[in-house]
Design an enzyme around this catalytic site. Structure first.
Site, PDB file in Angstrom:
ATOM      1  N   HIS A  56       0.579  -1.122   0.022  1.00  0.00           N
ATOM      2  CA  HIS A  56       0.140  -0.287   0.099  1.00  0.00           C
ATOM      3  C   HIS A  56       0.845   1.140  -0.014  1.00  0.00           C
ATOM      4  O   HIS A  56       0.379   2.325   0.305  1.00  0.00           O
ATOM      5  CB  HIS A  56      -0.863   0.056   1.133  1.00  0.00           C
ATOM      6  CG  HIS A  56      -1.825  -1.287   1.504  1.00  0.00           C
ATOM      7  ND1 HIS A  56      -2.818  -1.680   0.521  1.00  0.00           N
ATOM      8  CD2 HIS A  56      -1.665  -2.000   2.320  1.00  0.00           C
ATOM      9  CE1 HIS A  56      -3.308  -2.740   0.705  1.00  0.00           C
ATOM     10  NE2 HIS A  56      -2.892  -2.813   2.013  1.00  0.00           N
ATOM     11  N   HIS A 219      -7.200  -4.769  -1.057  1.00  0.00           N
ATOM     12  CA  HIS A 219      -6.512  -5.903  -1.296  1.00  0.00           C
ATOM     13  C   HIS A 219      -7.516  -6.755  -2.583  1.00  0.00           C
ATOM     14  O   HIS A 219      -7.116  -7.897  -2.437  1.00  0.00           O
ATOM     15  CB  HIS A 219      -6.486  -6.880  -0.020  1.00  0.00           C
ATOM     16  CG  HIS A 219      -6.154  -6.198   1.296  1.00  0.00           C
ATOM     17  ND1 HIS A 219      -7.003  -5.500   2.047  1.00  0.00           N
ATOM     18  CD2 HIS A 219      -5.067  -5.752   1.693  1.00  0.00           C
ATOM     19  CE1 HIS A 219      -6.415  -4.868   3.046  1.00  0.00           C
ATOM     20  NE2 HIS A 219      -5.086  -5.051   2.903  1.00  0.00           N
TER      21      HIS A 219
END
Lengths: 332, 332
Positions: A56, A219
């Protein structure tokens, strides 16, 4: 799979080696995969820790530094760090004023941070408060989450709470700021393409060439629905409307973030922000500050997310306070 | 084609609308597609202008602001702006101290900036100096270029030259700084995938799933060779070795940039920087400053480039000087 990596097992550690080389002002514990600000622990200051699965970036390691986090724990890609990592970080940033754990709402992260807080209290007597970020309006109870997922608001929360701690607020007051941010912030994202997790070597999900996923998780968790590709203007509406339906953002200043998922060019992100801003103007939402770019990503996923935060005078002044991290820097 | 756009003809203008919305401190001339710093022209300061085809964001519009550019002219994607745009910008940033044009070495850009400089001299008597950036060691005489292409060094040159102008150096001295940067800087890039130009709707070139292009141009121009996919460590060597073979970077401090082409995640860019830094250490090259991220991109191309710049004490202090732009900000 086309990636700038060596072995799939070494991606996170080798990226940390690069962060260490690029940012000598930070201190990297490679063995424990922890990024520290160079001067941690800061005497008298509440210690701020976050962490989560890697993939991320710049979140979380790129948000370590003056005015933001004291430490970030990096898990494997899309996998929670272990309690041992958070315990180690907690002990090392505790200057006696207590430690705040900032946790995105995923079951693994919640469990591991909780265990670390208990171990820290037992081992060193550290006082730990925890704030859970759960801003994603897309879905309730997702693949790795009970309740709402923690997504883009985490960036704004780490900045604002970091400024509160830097200003010398105590643990309870710093935690209160974090909770106020979480209560007043909402996000929603979308994907044009799947990401490819290195260890998997193939797309996390299949998305036909003429479809996109609205309400995607960071995700690749399923969103609300798959729809045919649409113009940016319609995509902006699909992201902003559910946010405005969930919380009233009129009547006061708002901080708006248009975040890229990692694979979409900045040219498109600015274009999208223009569309989002036009909708907000029409809805009577006053944007006082904005942020456009890749801040909480999903590896190479193409797509974007919108985050809105109700920001009173205190939150705005904490937002404007100096910050010096690899991913966010101003005023210093 | 999966993109966050409306019509393919409106991409650049609509992205400028978003930049205007996100950055009220800038002034955007939508009709002429020019980004100005809000306080231009700055009395007594040399005006700095750059520009080029869009699709390389944050370059150039994202580098407008205090300590960097006074104006940036945006062409269509991968297409030079017109002389009229540069003429308009030149007149508007000229505060009597002259204007410096920073031009990447592509035939169209060279021709159009030259024409604009002549028209400005004739129309308003503006004194214009030009510096051409040609740092790409990959190839001589490329698809749109006679000589070497102008690539990553442009970012460093705009920062350093912008600081010189901000410090009050006159036109000749500012141009000298720019020429010193160009003489001491070299770059080389690579691509894992092609980019997709919106108006074309398909990849600019075909690159098999198991191959990459070494020495790629920022518009997808052919590089030196296609080779099988390789580990990051080997890719780093394929980029750094030709740079070191072209110019001796030992014996003094160096500024190093690891730049993403737009589609590669930051996790991979940091990993690549770690590999590049290890090679430089072994070669006796001393990195004094570094920059890792997406600074001069090729839309959604996956890949990266390396830029090295010999930086004496003057260039280092200009690098460290405050800068406040959407794409690069510190010290303010």
């Amino acid at each position: 799979m086309k990636k700038l990596i060596n072995g799939v097992d070494d991606v996170v550690t080798e990226a940390l080696v690069g962060i260490a080389a690029a940012h000598p002002e930070l201190r990297i514990d490679l063995a424990n995969r922890i990024v520290y600000r160079g001067d941690a622990p800061k005497a008298g200051k509440v210690g701020l820790i976050s962490g989560g699965g890697s993939g991320h970036e710049p979140l979380h390691g790129g948000f370590v530094g003056r005015g933001m986090l004291d430490a970030a724990c990096a898990g494997a890609v899309f996998t929670s760090p272990t309690p041992d990592q958070m315990l180690e970080a907690t002990k090392n940033v505790d200057a006696g004023a207590g430690v705040l754990h900032i946790v995105k709402n995923y079951t693994g992260d919640i469990m591991n941070f909780e265990m670390a807080a208990e171990m820290a209290a037992a081992e060193s007597g550290a006082t730990v408060e925890t704030v859970v970020v759960d801003d994603d309006v897309a879905v309730q109870d997702s693949l790795y989450t009970a309740g709402r997922r923690g997504v883009g608001l985490t960036v704004l929360l780490e900045k604002i709470t970091g400024a509160a701690a830097e200003a010398g607020r105590d643990l309870a007051a710093t935690a209160d700021v974090a909770k106020k941010v979480n209560a007043g912030g909402r996000s929603m994202g979308m994907a044009l393409t799947s990401c490819v997790v290195p260890a998997a070597g193939k797309p996390t999900f299949d998305l036909p060439a003429d479809e996109m996923e609205i309400g995607i998780g960071i995700h690749g968790e399923p969103g609300r629905r798959r729809v045919p590709l649409a113009p940016a203007r319609e995509i902006a509406a699909m992201l902003v409307e559910p946010i405005l339906a969930d919380l009233d953002f009129t009547g006061g200043p708002v901080i708006a973030m248009l975040n890229g998922m990692g694979g979409s060019p900045l040219l498109e992100l600015y274009l999208m922000y223009g569309e989002v801003k036009a909708i907000l103007d029409k809805a009577g939402v006053t944007v006082a500050r904005s942020l456009v770019g890749n801040y909480i990503t999903s590896l190479d996923m193409a797509g974007c997310s919108v985050t809105l935060l109700k920001a009173d005078a205190d939150l705005l002044s904490l937002w404007d306070a100096p910050v010096s991290t690899p991913g966010l820097r101003w005023g210093v």
